[in-house]
Scaffold this motif. Sequence first.
Motif, mmCIF file in Angstrom:
data_model
loop_
_atom_site.group_PDB
_atom_site.id
_atom_site.type_symbol
_atom_site.label_atom_id
_atom_site.label_comp_id
_atom_site.label_asym_id
_atom_site.label_seq_id
_atom_site.Cartn_x
_atom_site.Cartn_y
_atom_site.Cartn_z
ATOM 1 N N TYR A 48 1.714 -3.843 -6.634
ATOM 2 C CA TYR A 48 1.463 -4.000 -5.203
ATOM 3 C C TYR A 48 0.181 -3.274 -4.778
ATOM 4 O O TYR A 48 -0.529 -3.743 -3.875
ATOM 5 N N ASP A 51 -2.738 -5.336 -6.135
ATOM 6 C CA ASP A 51 -2.981 -6.504 -5.293
ATOM 7 C C ASP A 51 -3.895 -6.177 -4.111
ATOM 8 O O ASP A 51 -4.524 -7.074 -3.542
ATOM 9 N N GLN A 52 -3.942 -4.905 -3.747
ATOM 10 C CA GLN A 52 -4.784 -4.458 -2.633
ATOM 11 C C GLN A 52 -6.135 -3.919 -3.104
ATOM 12 O O GLN A 52 -6.872 -3.306 -2.326
#
Length: 336
Positions: A48, A51-52
Amino acid sequence: MGVVRTAAFGLALAAASLPAAATDVKFSLDWAFQGPQAPFLLALERGYFRDQGLNVTMDRGFGSGDVPIKIAAGTYDVGIADINPTIRLRLENPDSTLFTPFIIYEASPLAVMTLKGQNIRRPQDLAGKILAAPETDSGRQLFPAFARAVGLDLNSVRWQTVSPQLRETMLVQGQANAITGFITSGILSLRAAGVPADDIVTFRYGDYGVDLYSTSLLMTRRWAEANPRAVTGLITAIVRGQNEARRDPAAAIAALKRRDPLINEAVERERMELGFRELTFTPHVVANGFGRIDMARLQRSIDIVREAFNIARPLAASEIYDPRFLPEAAALAVAQ
Protein backbone atom coordinates in the motif's frame (compact mmCIF):
# COMPACT_ATOMS: atom_id res chain seq x y z
CA MET A 1 19.45 14.60 -39.08
CA GLY A 2 15.74 13.74 -39.04
CA VAL A 3 16.56 10.22 -37.84
CA VAL A 4 18.66 11.63 -34.99
CA ARG A 5 15.89 14.03 -33.93
CA THR A 6 13.32 11.25 -34.06
CA ALA A 7 15.51 8.98 -31.96
CA ALA A 8 16.14 11.74 -29.42
CA PHE A 9 12.42 12.49 -29.18
CA GLY A 10 11.71 8.81 -28.65
CA LEU A 11 14.23 8.62 -25.82
CA ALA A 12 12.76 11.72 -24.16
CA LEU A 13 9.24 10.29 -24.45
CA ALA A 14 10.36 7.00 -22.94
CA ALA A 15 12.06 8.80 -20.04
CA ALA A 16 8.94 10.85 -19.37
CA SER A 17 6.83 7.72 -19.20
CA LEU A 18 9.02 6.04 -16.60
CA PRO A 19 7.63 6.07 -13.04
CA ALA A 20 9.22 8.58 -10.68
CA ALA A 21 11.76 7.17 -8.24
CA ALA A 22 10.16 6.04 -5.00
CA THR A 23 10.66 8.25 -1.97
CA ASP A 24 12.59 6.49 0.79
CA VAL A 25 10.88 6.77 4.17
CA LYS A 26 12.30 5.55 7.49
CA PHE A 27 9.26 4.75 9.63
CA SER A 28 9.17 3.99 13.36
CA LEU A 29 6.28 2.21 15.02
CA ASP A 30 5.45 3.20 18.60
CA TRP A 31 5.94 -0.12 20.36
CA ALA A 32 6.91 -3.74 19.94
CA PHE A 33 5.36 -5.93 17.25
CA GLN A 34 1.93 -6.42 18.78
CA GLY A 35 -1.65 -6.46 17.54
CA PRO A 36 -2.10 -2.68 17.17
CA GLN A 37 1.02 -2.55 14.99
CA ALA A 38 -0.31 -5.27 12.63
CA PRO A 39 -2.32 -2.92 10.34
CA PHE A 40 0.83 -0.95 9.54
CA LEU A 41 2.76 -4.12 8.76
CA LEU A 42 -0.12 -5.35 6.60
CA ALA A 43 -0.04 -2.08 4.65
CA LEU A 44 3.71 -2.49 4.16
CA GLU A 45 3.51 -6.15 3.15
CA ARG A 46 0.66 -5.66 0.68
CA GLY A 47 2.41 -2.76 -1.03
CA TYR A 48 0.00 0.00 0.00
CA PHE A 49 2.94 2.37 0.64
CA ARG A 50 4.61 1.30 -2.59
CA ASP A 51 1.39 2.09 -4.44
CA GLN A 52 1.85 5.66 -3.22
CA GLY A 53 5.39 5.88 -4.55
CA LEU A 54 7.00 5.24 -1.17
CA ASN A 55 9.83 2.89 -0.27
CA VAL A 56 9.11 2.43 3.43
CA THR A 57 11.32 0.66 5.95
CA MET A 58 9.46 0.02 9.21
CA ASP A 59 10.95 -0.74 12.64
CA ARG A 60 9.45 -1.49 16.02
CA GLY A 61 9.33 1.34 18.55
CA PHE A 62 10.21 1.77 22.21
CA GLY A 63 7.47 4.05 23.47
CA SER A 64 5.70 7.23 22.46
CA GLY A 65 8.21 9.32 24.35
CA ASP A 66 11.06 7.84 22.34
CA VAL A 67 9.64 8.22 18.83
CA PRO A 68 9.59 12.05 18.60
CA ILE A 69 13.14 12.28 19.93
CA LYS A 70 14.38 9.96 17.19
CA ILE A 71 12.45 11.84 14.51
CA ALA A 72 13.85 15.15 15.72
CA ALA A 73 17.35 13.65 15.61
CA GLY A 74 16.84 12.39 12.05
CA THR A 75 17.05 8.71 12.95
CA TYR A 76 13.59 8.31 11.41
CA ASP A 77 11.70 10.46 8.94
CA VAL A 78 8.28 9.69 10.39
CA GLY A 79 6.71 7.59 13.11
CA ILE A 80 3.50 6.80 14.91
CA ALA A 81 3.11 7.55 18.59
CA ASP A 82 0.75 8.96 21.18
CA ILE A 83 0.66 12.67 20.34
CA ASN A 84 0.80 13.84 23.96
CA PRO A 85 4.53 13.36 24.69
CA THR A 86 5.13 15.31 21.47
CA ILE A 87 2.84 18.07 22.73
CA ARG A 88 4.91 18.21 25.90
CA LEU A 89 8.13 18.28 23.87
CA ARG A 90 6.79 21.16 21.77
CA LEU A 91 5.71 23.07 24.88
CA GLU A 92 9.15 22.71 26.43
CA ASN A 93 11.11 23.26 23.20
CA PRO A 94 9.77 26.24 21.23
CA ASP A 95 12.19 25.61 18.35
CA SER A 96 10.82 22.13 17.66
CA THR A 97 8.69 21.77 14.51
CA LEU A 98 7.32 18.29 15.21
CA PHE A 99 3.65 17.99 14.31
CA THR A 100 1.03 15.56 13.07
CA PRO A 101 -0.87 15.68 9.77
CA PHE A 102 -3.03 12.72 10.78
CA ILE A 103 -4.45 11.48 14.10
CA ILE A 104 -5.21 7.74 14.10
CA TYR A 105 -6.55 7.02 17.60
CA GLU A 106 -9.60 9.17 18.27
CA ALA A 107 -9.73 7.99 21.90
CA SER A 108 -6.96 7.64 24.45
CA PRO A 109 -5.68 4.20 25.50
CA LEU A 110 -3.72 5.58 28.47
CA ALA A 111 -4.38 3.85 31.77
CA VAL A 112 -3.07 2.70 35.12
CA MET A 113 -3.45 -1.04 35.54
CA THR A 114 -3.20 -3.07 38.72
CA LEU A 115 -4.44 -6.36 40.17
CA LYS A 116 -7.24 -6.90 42.68
CA GLY A 117 -4.80 -8.38 45.17
CA GLN A 118 -3.07 -4.99 45.45
CA ASN A 119 -6.25 -3.53 47.03
CA ILE A 120 -6.10 -0.41 44.86
CA ARG A 121 -9.79 0.28 44.37
CA ARG A 122 -9.60 3.93 43.27
CA PRO A 123 -6.84 6.14 41.85
CA GLN A 124 -6.22 7.82 45.19
CA ASP A 125 -5.16 4.41 46.58
CA LEU A 126 -2.02 4.66 44.43
CA ALA A 127 -0.51 6.91 47.11
CA GLY A 128 2.51 5.19 48.65
CA LYS A 129 2.66 2.60 45.85
CA ILE A 130 5.32 1.57 43.30
CA LEU A 131 4.45 2.00 39.62
CA ALA A 132 6.49 0.26 36.92
CA ALA A 133 6.95 1.51 33.34
CA PRO A 134 9.66 2.49 30.87
CA GLU A 135 10.59 6.17 31.04
CA THR A 136 9.42 6.53 27.43
CA ASP A 137 5.98 5.06 28.16
CA SER A 138 3.26 7.57 27.29
CA GLY A 139 1.17 6.55 30.30
CA ARG A 140 4.08 7.38 32.58
CA GLN A 141 4.86 10.64 30.82
CA LEU A 142 1.23 11.76 31.08
CA PHE A 143 0.71 10.45 34.61
CA PRO A 144 0.98 14.00 36.03
CA ALA A 145 -2.18 14.93 34.08
CA PHE A 146 -4.00 11.91 35.51
CA ALA A 147 -2.73 12.63 39.03
CA ARG A 148 -3.86 16.23 38.76
CA ALA A 149 -7.31 15.16 37.60
CA VAL A 150 -7.86 12.72 40.50
CA GLY A 151 -6.19 14.82 43.19
CA LEU A 152 -3.22 12.52 43.73
CA ASP A 153 0.07 13.95 45.04
CA LEU A 154 2.75 13.09 42.46
CA ASN A 155 5.35 12.76 45.21
CA SER A 156 3.29 10.04 46.87
CA VAL A 157 4.12 7.42 44.21
CA ARG A 158 7.47 5.85 43.39
CA TRP A 159 8.51 4.80 39.90
CA GLN A 160 10.37 1.66 38.94
CA THR A 161 11.96 2.04 35.51
CA VAL A 162 11.79 -1.19 33.52
CA SER A 163 12.15 -2.37 29.94
CA PRO A 164 8.91 -2.81 27.96
CA GLN A 165 9.24 -6.59 28.19
CA LEU A 166 9.34 -6.57 32.00
CA ARG A 167 6.55 -4.12 32.80
CA GLU A 168 3.69 -6.60 33.21
CA THR A 169 6.01 -9.20 34.73
CA MET A 170 6.88 -6.79 37.55
CA LEU A 171 3.19 -6.44 38.40
CA VAL A 172 2.45 -10.17 38.16
CA GLN A 173 5.42 -11.00 40.41
CA GLY A 174 4.41 -8.40 42.99
CA GLN A 175 7.53 -6.26 42.48
CA ALA A 176 5.32 -3.33 41.52
CA ASN A 177 1.84 -2.36 42.68
CA ALA A 178 0.66 -0.97 39.34
CA ILE A 179 1.81 -0.17 35.81
CA THR A 180 1.00 2.50 33.25
CA GLY A 181 0.54 2.06 29.52
CA PHE A 182 -1.96 1.54 26.74
CA ILE A 183 -4.96 -0.66 27.53
CA THR A 184 -4.10 -2.64 24.41
CA SER A 185 -0.62 -3.46 25.66
CA GLY A 186 -1.09 -3.75 29.41
CA ILE A 187 -4.39 -5.61 29.74
CA LEU A 188 -3.68 -8.16 27.02
CA SER A 189 -0.10 -8.76 28.18
CA LEU A 190 -1.34 -9.43 31.70
CA ARG A 191 -3.91 -11.87 30.34
CA ALA A 192 -1.21 -13.53 28.22
CA ALA A 193 0.76 -13.97 31.45
CA GLY A 194 -2.14 -15.95 32.91
CA VAL A 195 -3.95 -13.23 34.85
CA PRO A 196 -7.76 -13.69 34.72
CA ALA A 197 -9.58 -10.73 33.19
CA ASP A 198 -11.61 -10.26 36.40
CA ASP A 199 -8.41 -9.75 38.40
CA ILE A 200 -7.28 -6.74 36.36
CA VAL A 201 -8.25 -3.28 37.66
CA THR A 202 -7.99 -0.50 35.09
CA PHE A 203 -8.13 3.27 35.55
CA ARG A 204 -8.40 4.82 32.09
CA TYR A 205 -7.23 8.41 31.99
CA GLY A 206 -10.17 9.41 29.80
CA ASP A 207 -12.64 8.20 32.43
CA TYR A 208 -11.23 10.79 34.84
CA GLY A 209 -11.42 13.84 32.62
CA VAL A 210 -8.08 13.45 30.81
CA ASP A 211 -9.73 13.49 27.38
CA LEU A 212 -6.86 13.20 24.91
CA TYR A 213 -6.32 12.29 21.30
CA SER A 214 -3.64 9.65 20.95
CA THR A 215 -1.68 7.73 18.33
CA SER A 216 -0.75 9.98 15.42
CA LEU A 217 1.60 10.19 12.46
CA LEU A 218 4.57 12.38 13.46
CA MET A 219 7.19 14.23 11.45
CA THR A 220 9.01 17.56 11.27
CA ARG A 221 7.68 20.50 9.30
CA ARG A 222 10.87 20.51 7.25
CA TRP A 223 10.37 16.90 6.10
CA ALA A 224 6.67 17.42 5.40
CA GLU A 225 7.16 20.58 3.37
CA ALA A 226 9.92 18.89 1.35
CA ASN A 227 7.77 15.78 0.75
CA PRO A 228 4.09 16.82 0.66
CA ARG A 229 3.02 14.05 -1.74
CA ALA A 230 4.78 11.49 0.44
CA VAL A 231 2.87 12.71 3.52
CA THR A 232 -0.46 12.35 1.74
CA GLY A 233 0.62 8.94 0.46
CA LEU A 234 1.54 7.79 3.95
CA ILE A 235 -1.88 8.76 5.27
CA THR A 236 -3.64 7.06 2.35
CA ALA A 237 -1.71 3.82 2.91
CA ILE A 238 -2.24 3.89 6.69
CA VAL A 239 -6.01 4.28 6.34
CA ARG A 240 -6.08 1.49 3.79
CA GLY A 241 -4.11 -0.73 6.15
CA GLN A 242 -6.46 -0.01 9.06
CA ASN A 243 -9.53 -0.76 6.94
CA GLU A 244 -8.08 -3.97 5.50
CA ALA A 245 -6.89 -5.22 8.90
CA ARG A 246 -10.37 -4.66 10.30
CA ARG A 247 -11.91 -6.48 7.33
CA ASP A 248 -9.38 -9.34 7.36
CA PRO A 249 -7.84 -9.57 10.87
CA ALA A 250 -6.31 -12.98 10.17
CA ALA A 251 -4.22 -11.51 7.34
CA ALA A 252 -3.04 -8.66 9.57
CA ILE A 253 -1.95 -11.04 12.32
CA ALA A 254 -0.21 -13.24 9.74
CA ALA A 255 1.79 -10.20 8.61
CA LEU A 256 2.64 -9.51 12.25
CA LYS A 257 3.77 -13.11 12.78
CA ARG A 258 6.10 -12.88 9.81
CA ARG A 259 7.89 -10.04 11.61
CA ASP A 260 7.84 -11.78 14.99
CA PRO A 261 7.32 -15.56 14.81
CA LEU A 262 7.06 -15.81 18.61
CA ILE A 263 3.78 -13.92 18.97
CA ASN A 264 0.65 -15.55 20.38
CA GLU A 265 -1.70 -15.09 17.43
CA ALA A 266 -4.91 -15.30 19.46
CA VAL A 267 -3.71 -12.72 22.01
CA GLU A 268 -2.47 -10.32 19.35
CA ARG A 269 -5.68 -10.55 17.37
CA GLU A 270 -7.67 -9.76 20.50
CA ARG A 271 -5.29 -6.89 21.24
CA MET A 272 -5.73 -5.47 17.74
CA GLU A 273 -9.50 -5.80 17.79
CA LEU A 274 -9.70 -4.14 21.21
CA GLY A 275 -7.85 -1.19 19.71
CA PHE A 276 -10.23 -1.09 16.76
CA ARG A 277 -13.30 -1.06 19.02
CA GLU A 278 -12.11 1.36 21.65
CA LEU A 279 -9.62 3.65 19.92
CA THR A 280 -9.58 3.67 16.12
CA PHE A 281 -13.04 2.89 14.74
CA THR A 282 -15.01 4.92 17.24
CA PRO A 283 -18.64 5.84 16.43
CA HIS A 284 -17.44 9.30 15.36
CA VAL A 285 -14.87 7.88 12.93
CA VAL A 286 -17.24 5.25 11.54
CA ALA A 287 -19.84 7.94 10.88
CA ASN A 288 -17.52 10.64 9.53
CA GLY A 289 -14.33 8.96 8.34
CA PHE A 290 -10.76 9.55 9.49
CA GLY A 291 -9.26 13.01 9.80
CA ARG A 292 -12.29 14.81 11.26
CA ILE A 293 -10.56 16.38 14.23
CA ASP A 294 -12.31 18.64 16.74
CA MET A 295 -9.81 21.47 17.09
CA ALA A 296 -11.45 22.74 20.29
CA ARG A 297 -11.05 19.30 21.86
CA LEU A 298 -7.44 19.14 20.68
CA GLN A 299 -6.81 22.56 22.21
CA ARG A 300 -8.29 21.39 25.51
CA SER A 301 -6.02 18.35 25.47
CA ILE A 302 -2.98 20.56 24.82
CA ASP A 303 -3.96 22.70 27.78
CA ILE A 304 -4.37 19.59 29.96
CA VAL A 305 -0.76 18.66 29.18
CA ARG A 306 0.45 22.24 29.65
CA GLU A 307 -1.23 22.61 33.04
CA ALA A 308 -0.11 19.18 34.23
CA PHE A 309 3.53 20.16 33.74
CA ASN A 310 3.11 23.78 34.88
CA ILE A 311 4.19 25.20 31.52
CA ALA A 312 3.16 28.81 31.02
CA ARG A 313 3.86 29.04 27.29
CA PRO A 314 0.73 28.45 25.22
CA LEU A 315 0.60 26.22 22.16
CA ALA A 316 -2.16 26.55 19.57
CA ALA A 317 -3.78 23.38 18.24
CA SER A 318 -2.92 24.54 14.71
CA GLU A 319 0.78 24.31 15.60
CA ILE A 320 0.55 20.61 16.49
CA TYR A 321 -2.00 19.43 13.90
CA ASP A 322 -2.13 20.43 10.21
CA PRO A 323 -4.81 18.79 8.04
CA ARG A 324 -3.54 20.28 4.75
CA PHE A 325 -1.82 17.02 3.83
CA LEU A 326 -4.93 14.83 4.13
CA PRO A 327 -6.02 12.96 1.00
CA GLU A 328 -9.49 13.33 -0.49
CA ALA A 329 -12.45 12.21 1.60
CA ALA A 330 -12.83 8.93 -0.28
CA ALA A 331 -9.37 7.82 0.88
CA LEU A 332 -10.33 8.62 4.50
CA ALA A 333 -13.63 6.76 4.54
CA VAL A 334 -14.22 3.77 6.80
CA ALA A 335 -14.76 0.65 4.73
CA GLN A 336 -18.09 -0.97 5.51
